[in-house]
Design a protein around this motif. Sequence first.
Motif, short mmCIF file in Angstrom:
data_model
loop_
_atom_site.label_atom_id
_atom_site.label_comp_id
_atom_site.label_asym_id
_atom_site.label_seq_id
_atom_site.Cartn_x
_atom_site.Cartn_y
_atom_site.Cartn_z
N VAL A 221 133.72 -11.86 -61.20
CA VAL A 221 132.32 -11.04 -61.45
C VAL A 221 132.03 -10.06 -60.40
O VAL A 221 131.89 -10.85 -59.77
CB VAL A 221 131.23 -12.61 -62.22
N GLU B 130 132.49 -8.83 -65.81
CA GLU B 130 133.39 -9.70 -65.76
C GLU B 130 135.05 -9.46 -65.75
O GLU B 130 134.86 -8.83 -66.75
CB GLU B 130 132.91 -11.20 -66.56
N GLY C 244 132.55 -7.64 -70.59
CA GLY C 244 133.92 -8.22 -69.70
C GLY C 244 134.97 -7.19 -70.46
O GLY C 244 135.05 -6.05 -71.49
#
Length: 209
Positions: free
Chosen positions: A147, A125, A180
């Motif tokens: 993503v 992400e 992330g």
Amino acid sequence: LRMVPLAVALRAAAPSSALAQDAPTGMVAPAAGVEAARLRYALGAAFFRAGRFEEAIAEFDGAYALWRNPAVFYSLGQAHERLLHVAEAIRFYERYLAEAPPDAAHRAEVSDTIRGLRTLLAELEVESNVPARVFIHNEDVGAAPGVLQLATGRYVVELRADGHARQRQTVTLAAHARRGVVFRLTPAPRPAAPTGIHPAWFWTGVGLA
């Protein structure tokens, strides 16, 4: 890799020889195109057997451009799988399943392979304060924020946006995990204002002199 049945196992078999058969229904091409496609495919198969998978992919792409035979997707999937291009391999295998005839020889094998390859995927992400493009190995792989699905491994992720300085981060992805990264791109420095006499004034002075 032993935990992943039929996936990325570096099979010794060469790509499918399906192009040596007649064109599937609805895939009829001019005879000259079919013959040229078979030659390109044969060259790609030779590269594949020699372990030169990048060259094999180029020849398989060329064969498909000449003759839109879905059997080429199977070979493209195999070549990308050997290079550990997991997402690309899945994409071509899925195109093979979508376009090949119902009785195609490799359907069951490809379905099992896709299931195995999916176990090697991870999600990245990417957050960004401005809309940007994501580059990995200088290749555009998607948009940020967003993503991405990538194979497990270590990546140098670079964000590029018009009017902003590029930024890079290194990230390591584990299978079946979501990771992330956050980018805060800053405006690129403006070019310095020109100094010295303006050319128009210079040439006007020359003319007067």
